[in-house]
Design an enzyme around this catalytic site. Structure first.
Site, PDB file in Angstrom:
ATOM      1  N   THR A 188       0.872  -1.176   0.000  1.00  0.00           N
ATOM      2  CA  THR A 188       0.000   0.000   0.000  1.00  0.00           C
ATOM      3  C   THR A 188       0.908   1.226   0.000  1.00  0.00           C
ATOM      4  O   THR A 188       2.065   1.141   0.406  1.00  0.00           O
ATOM      5  CB  THR A 188      -0.878   0.049   1.266  1.00  0.00           C
ATOM      6  OG1 THR A 188      -0.010   0.185   2.391  1.00  0.00           O
ATOM      7  CG2 THR A 188      -1.716  -1.196   1.413  1.00  0.00           C
ATOM      8  N   LYS A 442     -15.501  16.922  11.223  1.00  0.00           N
ATOM      9  CA  LYS A 442     -16.393  16.728  12.370  1.00  0.00           C
ATOM     10  C   LYS A 442     -16.832  18.090  12.891  1.00  0.00           C
ATOM     11  O   LYS A 442     -16.129  18.734  13.641  1.00  0.00           O
ATOM     12  CB  LYS A 442     -15.691  15.895  13.432  1.00  0.00           C
ATOM     13  CG  LYS A 442     -15.355  14.521  12.881  1.00  0.00           C
ATOM     14  CD  LYS A 442     -14.506  13.671  13.796  1.00  0.00           C
ATOM     15  CE  LYS A 442     -14.086  12.404  13.076  1.00  0.00           C
ATOM     16  NZ  LYS A 442     -12.873  12.536  12.258  1.00  0.00           N
ATOM     17  N   TRP A 447     -21.017  14.901  10.954  1.00  0.00           N
ATOM     18  CA  TRP A 447     -19.951  14.718   9.975  1.00  0.00           C
ATOM     19  C   TRP A 447     -20.288  15.368   8.638  1.00  0.00           C
ATOM     20  O   TRP A 447     -21.408  15.245   8.146  1.00  0.00           O
ATOM     21  CB  TRP A 447     -19.680  13.235   9.744  1.00  0.00           C
ATOM     22  CG  TRP A 447     -18.981  12.583  10.895  1.00  0.00           C
ATOM     23  CD1 TRP A 447     -18.643  13.152  12.093  1.00  0.00           C
ATOM     24  CD2 TRP A 447     -18.538  11.219  10.964  1.00  0.00           C
ATOM     25  NE1 TRP A 447     -18.025  12.244  12.895  1.00  0.00           N
ATOM     26  CE2 TRP A 447     -17.936  11.041  12.239  1.00  0.00           C
ATOM     27  CE3 TRP A 447     -18.574  10.153  10.081  1.00  0.00           C
ATOM     28  CZ2 TRP A 447     -17.387   9.835  12.642  1.00  0.00           C
ATOM     29  CZ3 TRP A 447     -18.030   8.941  10.480  1.00  0.00           C
ATOM     30  CH2 TRP A 447     -17.433   8.788  11.752  1.00  0.00           C
TER      31      TRP A 447
HETATM   32  P1  ADP Z   1      -3.492   3.492  -1.113  1.00  0.00           P
HETATM   33  O1  ADP Z   1      -3.952   4.657  -1.954  1.00  0.00           O
HETATM   34  O2  ADP Z   1      -3.533   3.737   0.354  1.00  0.00           O
HETATM   35  O3  ADP Z   1      -2.299   2.768  -1.614  1.00  0.00           O
HETATM   36  P2  ADP Z   1      -5.471   1.950  -2.360  1.00  0.00           P
HETATM   37  O4  ADP Z   1      -5.047   2.392  -3.695  1.00  0.00           O
HETATM   38  O5  ADP Z   1      -5.660   0.532  -2.068  1.00  0.00           O
HETATM   39  O6  ADP Z   1      -4.548   2.410  -1.264  1.00  0.00           O
HETATM   40  O7  ADP Z   1      -6.713   2.834  -1.995  1.00  0.00           O
HETATM   41  C1  ADP Z   1      -7.842   2.358  -1.349  1.00  0.00           C
HETATM   42  C2  ADP Z   1      -8.711   3.504  -0.934  1.00  0.00           C
HETATM   43  O8  ADP Z   1      -9.034   4.341  -2.035  1.00  0.00           O
HETATM   44  C3  ADP Z   1     -10.036   3.080  -0.391  1.00  0.00           C
HETATM   45  O9  ADP Z   1      -9.952   2.677   0.953  1.00  0.00           O
HETATM   46  C4  ADP Z   1     -10.873   4.336  -0.567  1.00  0.00           C
HETATM   47  O10 ADP Z   1     -10.666   5.257   0.461  1.00  0.00           O
HETATM   48  C5  ADP Z   1     -10.314   4.911  -1.832  1.00  0.00           C
HETATM   49  N1  ADP Z   1     -11.195   4.573  -2.946  1.00  0.00           N
HETATM   50  C6  ADP Z   1     -11.073   3.579  -3.827  1.00  0.00           C
HETATM   51  N2  ADP Z   1     -12.065   3.599  -4.735  1.00  0.00           N
HETATM   52  C7  ADP Z   1     -12.867   4.635  -4.401  1.00  0.00           C
HETATM   53  C8  ADP Z   1     -14.070   5.186  -4.941  1.00  0.00           C
HETATM   54  N3  ADP Z   1     -14.651   4.696  -6.023  1.00  0.00           N
HETATM   55  N4  ADP Z   1     -14.599   6.261  -4.317  1.00  0.00           N
HETATM   56  C9  ADP Z   1     -14.036   6.791  -3.220  1.00  0.00           C
HETATM   57  N5  ADP Z   1     -12.901   6.323  -2.673  1.00  0.00           N
HETATM   58  C10 ADP Z   1     -12.321   5.255  -3.253  1.00  0.00           C
END
Ligand code: ADP
Length: 545
Positions: A188, A442, A447
């Protein structure tokens, strides 16, 4: 009593074997770093995967060894996606957009034995050479004619990809082993703390691909032409590289070309029907289409995810280009598809605007993913489309524990993984992300969704990108601050923006202030870096405070 059926293991090597035999003429077209398009078929690809598997063994790659890739979406990367796990090793895709120190951390944490790199990233590796002690060999993904002079040769066994393949034979008996064996590894981006490794298995990957290609999801078949713009170096390109050989679809890989002009050209010339990527990509493509007046005549659907889809993308692609936008949600920890938005029968007869509103939701959990929303005490919340709380998921392609983590399981006693997202779910099962737990504002115990305010802001024609963060407030604890990037040459004021929000949101959601900046900070996965913004505006005083 046990069933009496065969128990063939779900192994990734079965995919190219299947594709070569059943869809041997289906094409893979790649936009290359060396210049120009490369094209071949699954029959060709499978032979080269066999060669690569032998070459890996010659490099003493063993079952369980981690093999890193620093590469764009292209055919050689596809070969690595299958040949590495095919012999029981682990394909570790690295996001080259991470900070160099994070890349060094990841390589060492994973203990990568060999690194396969695209020409583009040779300078990056040269800069990190002192910090890659675990690496024994570096393979440059090009041919002899393009091999660079590199200082990496002083330290590592540097090899040329095409040379090591040429020396091998093009058939193999792929080994059979337990389907729970690790197949690939993806970290991640670590917006807080160090990146964490998600270690997929052959079984989880194949189940995710089967689950993700149902008719109300990617739903691709042999008559489709798929272009994953979402990078293969992050979250497995949403599983598309595994789905394609299951279906026999043609695949077009854009390489480094993720700008609107390149994407439009590839889509038109190659006949792309389905493409997938993050909102920034589609905003860039839209801008290019507006400026150039060009069209997209083959595309049927865009799949969008990674962050919330702005309404303008859904509207403009539908109204002007006749292209449907499917909104999906997921994360590295969910392989990544968790939900997908496709219509239900009760959408029939709705007017376009209402359909677009419904498409803004992140969609229904797919079969294989269980979902629930809970309050602060962990109590289940109703699926009424109103109540929102922490989004929890579980299923056979959701993480159980991070790779080499000292924190133990990543899930609770019942196997639920807390996504860090806040969501509501409506009675039809459509989930809507309200915010990330860390980003929600908040205000007076209630929220405010930063995402919803950002969506409204980018609906203003003069705004290219927008972010909303919480600012401290003596009375309300936190109030929203809107930070915008205006389009080049556009003149737009704080007052214009506030007027634009009138009637589109609840009164008490109105941003307390608007700031214009030249650009917004992004994470390595192209998302807004709210963390950086919060730091930058830590001292900001709202006029209402
Ligand atoms: P990172 O960016 O931390 O490496 P990821 O690419 O796995 O991790 O991102 C996952 C996160 O991206 C989700 O937990 C969510 O917050 C956000 N996310 C993914 N798809 C969507 C979406 N369609 N709408 C809103 N947020 C999204």
């Amino acid at each position: 009593m046990l069933g009496l059926m065969q128990d063939g293991q779900l192994l990734l090597s079965t995919l190219p074997t299947y594709a070569a035999r059943n869809h041997g003429t289906a094409e893979i077209v790649s936009n290359t770093v060396e210049g120009g398009l490369h094209r071949y078929t699954w029959a060709d690809a499978e032979k080269r995967m066999c060669r690569l598997a032998h070459a890996l063994r010659r490099l003493k790659v063993d079952v369980g060894d981690r093999i890193a890739t620093l590469a764009w979406n292209g055919y050689r990367h596809v070969e690595l996606y299958f040949a590495v796990p095919g012999i029981g090793a682990v394909c570790h895709t690295i996001n080259p957009r991470l900070f160099p120190q994070q890349i060094a951390y990841i390589v060492n944490h994973a203990q990568d034995k060999v690194v396969f790199t695209e020409l583009t990233f040779v300078p990056l590796l040269e800069a990190l050479a002192d910090h890659l002690g675990c690496v024994e060999a570096i393979v440059i993904m090009t041919d002899a004619g393009h091999m660079p002079q590199t200082a990496l040769s002083d330290r590592f066994n540097v090899l040329c990809y095409e040379d090591i393949l040429a020396a091998e034979k093009d058939t193999i008996d792929w080994p059979r082993f337990d389907e729970n064996t690790a197949s690939s590894l993806c970290y991640t981006s670590g917006t807080t703390g160090n990146p964490k490794g998600v270690l997929y298995s052959h079984r989880s990957t194949i189940l995710h691909s089967l689950g993700g290609n149902q008719p109300d999801l990617f739903g691709a078949g042999a008559r489709d032409c798929i272009m994953p713009v979402v990078p293969m170096f992050h979250a497995n390109a949403w599983g598309l590289v595994y789905i394609v050989p299951m279906t026999g679809a043609k695949m077009v890989l854009p390489g480094m070309g993720m700008d609107g002009e390149t994407l439009q050209r590839l889509m038109e010339e190659e006949g792309v029907t389905i493409s997938a990527g993050v909102p920034t990509i589609w905003m860039g493509l839209l801008q290019y289409l507006r400026q150039s007046g060009k069209r997209l005549d083959n595309v049927e659907r865009f799949v969008i995810g990674g962050s919330a889809c702005p309404r303008v993308i859904i509207e403009e692609f539908d109204n002007t280009y006749g292209i449907r936008t499917d909104h999906a949600w997921g994360m590295t920890e969910t392989s990544p598809i968790g939900s997908y938005n496709s219509p239900k029968p009760n959408w029939a007869g709705l007017d376009k605007a209402e359909v677009h509103t419904r498409q803004l939701k992140q969609g229904r959990g797919l079969y294989g993913i269980e979902m629930k929303i809970v309050d602060g005490e962990g109590n289940d919340l109703p699926w009424d489309g109103e109540a929102f709380g922490a989004l929890l998921v579980r299923g056979p392609w959701v993480v159980r524990e991070y790779y080499r983590s000292e924190d133990g399981p990543a899930v609770d006693a019942d196997g639920w993984f807390n996504t860090g997202d806040v969501a509501n779910i409506d009675p039809d099962g459509f989930m809507q992300i309200v915010d990330r737990t860390k980003d929600v504002i908040k205000s007076g115990g209630e929220w405010i969704s930063s995402i919803e305010l950002e969506n409204v802001a980018v609906g203003h024609p003069a705004i290219v990108e927008a972010a909303v963060i919480a600012c401290p407030h003596p009375k309300w604890d936190e109030r929203p601050l809107l930070i915008c990037v205006a389009a080049e040459g556009a003149s737009v004021t704080r007052e214009d923006m506030l007027a634009h929000f009138e009637g589109k949101i609840a009164k008490w959601w109105m941003p307390d202030d608007v700031v214009f900046v030249d650009e917004l900070p992004h994470t390595a996965t192209g998302k807004l870096s709210k963390l950086e913004l919060r730091e930058k505006f830590a001292e900001y005083k709202l006029p209402t405070a």
